[in-house]
Design an enzyme around this catalytic site. Structure first.
Site, PDB file in Angstrom:
ATOM      1  N   ASP A  41       0.855  -1.187   0.000  1.00  0.00           N
ATOM      2  CA  ASP A  41       0.000   0.000   0.000  1.00  0.00           C
ATOM      3  C   ASP A  41       0.894   1.241   0.000  1.00  0.00           C
ATOM      4  O   ASP A  41       2.120   1.131  -0.106  1.00  0.00           O
ATOM      5  CB  ASP A  41      -0.968  -0.033   1.191  1.00  0.00           C
ATOM      6  CG  ASP A  41      -0.253  -0.045   2.541  1.00  0.00           C
ATOM      7  OD1 ASP A  41       0.946   0.303   2.623  1.00  0.00           O
ATOM      8  OD2 ASP A  41      -0.912  -0.423   3.531  1.00  0.00           O
ATOM      9  N   TYR A  42       0.296   2.415   0.135  1.00  0.00           N
ATOM     10  CA  TYR A  42       1.078   3.656   0.089  1.00  0.00           C
ATOM     11  C   TYR A  42       2.041   3.807   1.258  1.00  0.00           C
ATOM     12  O   TYR A  42       2.990   4.565   1.187  1.00  0.00           O
ATOM     13  CB  TYR A  42       0.145   4.868   0.019  1.00  0.00           C
ATOM     14  CG  TYR A  42      -0.564   4.966  -1.303  1.00  0.00           C
ATOM     15  CD1 TYR A  42       0.138   5.249  -2.472  1.00  0.00           C
ATOM     16  CD2 TYR A  42      -1.930   4.753  -1.401  1.00  0.00           C
ATOM     17  CE1 TYR A  42      -0.496   5.309  -3.695  1.00  0.00           C
ATOM     18  CE2 TYR A  42      -2.582   4.819  -2.626  1.00  0.00           C
ATOM     19  CZ  TYR A  42      -1.852   5.102  -3.765  1.00  0.00           C
ATOM     20  OH  TYR A  42      -2.486   5.167  -4.966  1.00  0.00           O
TER      21      TYR A  42
END
Length: 162
Positions: A41-42
């Site tokens: 994910d980020y």
């Protein structure tokens, strides 16, 4: 003309890669992985679904290591869908982390195949995930669960329990 050999990207040599395709004394098949940007994910944490992909890759490779190619099962009219899945996430993996997916078949119960998994650090000091997956054999043409495993498949799978 000279033939150019295609090379695939390789992870650097590690103890885990040296063991790829071999069963440990406890019967585990070991499959090395690395967390790339598309797995995260980020925040750089491995997305929960990525672990499932790695688990399936490890299971398919463990079958291939004993001579059972998944494509051959399909050609025989047999599929192995997941019917039950239990996962426990112990610690998140981060971008760039190398790990080993360990899998082994626990038992064959008729047409049910129960597989156990661990995803851990290369040095086995960190445990990221444990899980159990149940598969069943399905006749692709009829779309129904088979009454029994095809003999050739059953004979090959017995190798996993040794």
């Amino acid at each position: 003309m000279t033939e150019e050999k295609e090379t695939q990207p390789q992870l650097p040599p590690t103890q885990a890669i040296a063991r790829l395709g071999e069963k440990s004394p406890e019967g585990w098949f070991e499959y090395p992985v690395r967390a790339y940007p598309h797995h995260t994910d980020y925040a750089g944490i491995v997305w929960h679904g990525t672990y499932l992909t790695w688990m399936e890759e490890a299971r398919v490779e463990s079958l291939r290591a004993i001579g059972v190619n998944f494509a051959d099962l399909v050609a025989l009219g047999c599929d192995l869908p997941v019917v039950e899945l239990a996962l426990r996430y112990h610690k998140p993996m981060k971008l760039g982390t190398q790990a080993v997916v360990r899998t082994r078949m626990l038992e064959m119960d008729g047409v049910r195949l129960n597989w156990e998994y661990q995803i851990q650090s290369l040095d086995a000091q960190e445990l990221y995930l444990t899980g159990v997956v149940t598969l069943v054999t399905v006749d692709i043409e009829k779309g129904r669960i088979m009454r029994r495993l095809p003999e050739s498949v059953k004979d090959a799978l017995v190798k996993l329990s040794r």
